[in-house]
Design a protein around this motif. Sequence first.
Motif, short mmCIF file in Angstrom:
data_model
loop_
_atom_site.label_atom_id
_atom_site.label_comp_id
_atom_site.label_asym_id
_atom_site.label_seq_id
_atom_site.Cartn_x
_atom_site.Cartn_y
_atom_site.Cartn_z
N THR A 1 -42.48 10.35 -52.80
CA THR A 1 -41.47 10.00 -51.80
C THR A 1 -40.26 10.92 -51.93
OG1 THR A 1 -42.18 7.70 -51.81
CG2 THR A 1 -40.01 8.18 -50.91
N GLN A 2 -39.83 11.48 -50.81
CA GLN A 2 -38.65 12.33 -50.79
C GLN A 2 -37.44 11.51 -50.34
OE1 GLN A 2 -38.70 15.62 -51.78
NE2 GLN A 2 -40.81 15.21 -52.35
N THR A 3 -36.29 11.77 -50.94
CA THR A 3 -35.06 11.10 -50.53
C THR A 3 -34.11 12.14 -49.94
OG1 THR A 3 -34.08 11.39 -52.73
CG2 THR A 3 -35.28 9.34 -52.31
N SER A 4 -33.21 11.69 -49.10
CA SER A 4 -32.27 12.60 -48.46
C SER A 4 -30.96 12.64 -49.23
CB SER A 4 -32.01 12.16 -47.02
OG SER A 4 -31.06 11.11 -46.98
N THR A 5 -30.15 13.63 -48.92
CA THR A 5 -28.84 13.75 -49.53
C THR A 5 -27.97 12.55 -49.19
OG1 THR A 5 -28.98 16.17 -49.55
CG2 THR A 5 -26.77 15.21 -49.63
N LEU A 6 -28.28 11.85 -48.11
CA LEU A 6 -27.53 10.64 -47.78
C LEU A 6 -27.69 9.56 -48.84
CD1 LEU A 6 -28.13 10.25 -43.93
CD2 LEU A 6 -26.09 11.13 -45.10
N GLN A 7 -28.74 9.66 -49.66
CA GLN A 7 -28.94 8.70 -50.75
C GLN A 7 -28.33 9.17 -52.07
OE1 GLN A 7 -31.85 8.82 -48.36
NE2 GLN A 7 -30.50 7.17 -47.68
N ASP A 8 -27.75 10.38 -52.07
CA ASP A 8 -27.05 10.86 -53.27
C ASP A 8 -25.92 9.87 -53.59
OD1 ASP A 8 -25.03 12.20 -54.89
OD2 ASP A 8 -26.08 14.08 -54.48
N PRO A 9 -25.84 9.38 -54.81
CA PRO A 9 -24.81 8.38 -55.15
C PRO A 9 -23.39 8.84 -54.82
CG PRO A 9 -26.44 8.52 -56.91
CD PRO A 9 -26.75 9.63 -55.95
N ARG A 10 -23.15 10.15 -54.95
CA ARG A 10 -21.80 10.65 -54.63
C ARG A 10 -21.51 10.51 -53.13
NH1 ARG A 10 -22.51 16.60 -56.87
NH2 ARG A 10 -24.43 16.25 -55.67
N VAL A 11 -22.51 10.76 -52.31
CA VAL A 11 -22.33 10.65 -50.86
C VAL A 11 -22.23 9.18 -50.46
CG1 VAL A 11 -23.38 11.13 -48.61
CG2 VAL A 11 -23.51 12.84 -50.45
N VAL A 12 -23.08 8.35 -51.03
CA VAL A 12 -23.04 6.91 -50.74
C VAL A 12 -21.67 6.34 -51.08
CG1 VAL A 12 -23.97 4.66 -51.38
CG2 VAL A 12 -25.52 6.59 -51.02
N THR A 13 -21.16 6.68 -52.26
CA THR A 13 -19.86 6.17 -52.71
C THR A 13 -18.75 6.62 -51.76
OG1 THR A 13 -20.54 6.11 -55.03
CG2 THR A 13 -18.18 6.20 -54.59
N ALA A 14 -18.78 7.90 -51.39
CA ALA A 14 -17.73 8.44 -50.51
C ALA A 14 -17.77 7.77 -49.14
CB ALA A 14 -17.89 9.95 -50.37
N LEU A 15 -18.96 7.64 -48.55
CA LEU A 15 -19.07 7.03 -47.23
C LEU A 15 -18.67 5.56 -47.27
CD1 LEU A 15 -22.38 8.62 -45.89
CD2 LEU A 15 -20.06 9.02 -45.03
N ASP A 16 -19.13 4.83 -48.28
CA ASP A 16 -18.76 3.41 -48.39
C ASP A 16 -17.25 3.24 -48.47
OD1 ASP A 16 -21.39 2.64 -48.29
OD2 ASP A 16 -21.58 2.20 -50.43
N ALA A 17 -16.60 4.09 -49.27
CA ALA A 17 -15.15 3.98 -49.44
C ALA A 17 -14.43 4.31 -48.14
CB ALA A 17 -14.70 4.91 -50.56
N MET A 18 -14.88 5.34 -47.45
CA MET A 18 -14.20 5.74 -46.21
C MET A 18 -14.43 4.73 -45.09
SD MET A 18 -14.25 9.90 -45.98
CE MET A 18 -16.02 10.12 -46.14
N PHE A 19 -15.63 4.21 -44.97
CA PHE A 19 -15.89 3.18 -43.96
C PHE A 19 -15.05 1.92 -44.25
CE2 PHE A 19 -20.07 5.27 -42.79
CZ PHE A 19 -19.71 5.50 -41.46
#
Length: 220
Positions: free
Chosen positions: A2-20
Amino acid sequence: MTQTSTLQDPRVVTALDAMFARAAQDEVTGARIEAARPGGFAPSTPQELADANAEVYMPISAEGGKLLYSLIRAARPATVVEFGTSFGISTLYLAAAVRDNGSGRVISSELSADKIAAARRTFAETGLDDLITVLEGDARETLAALDGPVDFLLLDGWKDLCLPVLRLLEPRLAPGTLVVTDDVDLPALAPCLDHVRDPRNGYESVTFPVEDGMEISCRL
């Protein structure tokens, strides 16, 4: 495997969650800004509006971001141009797709120096800063100096400037290029929507029902 996208990178997830989470306070922040300006915003230049709203996120929706990610993965554009960086929420979705495509770049334009500084910090923290160039200033000037074609265009800045920016970049749009316009429900966007929906202007356009609506227009 299974391949995962950069959107699942913990750094990206954390940044998006915080900004939203911070963007969820936009209504309160906007009301405070308006209360401090009893005379309203008119007449104001785009720069004055950007400076006055330097705390307001005005984000794309999470579902809209996922749509942008998928469109870029499919289209594989070499140069993605974004009008309206704000704090960089939409830019992260664009850059994540470019990263996962294995090639390309994102060029974004923003008027607010404070927002640019915050966005650049976020891009560095998520490891996507090497793919993103943020141009500071009026997009009608900064994007005029672009080199080469525009392969994907997101219009998400001040709505009354979307059509001028589109017209500026139209000579750089090859057949098949996608132009995505966010917030189709906003009245100020009507001139831009009229333009892309008129077949005489060289687009095939469809409204996608996500949050406030996104117009997806293919250059013919």
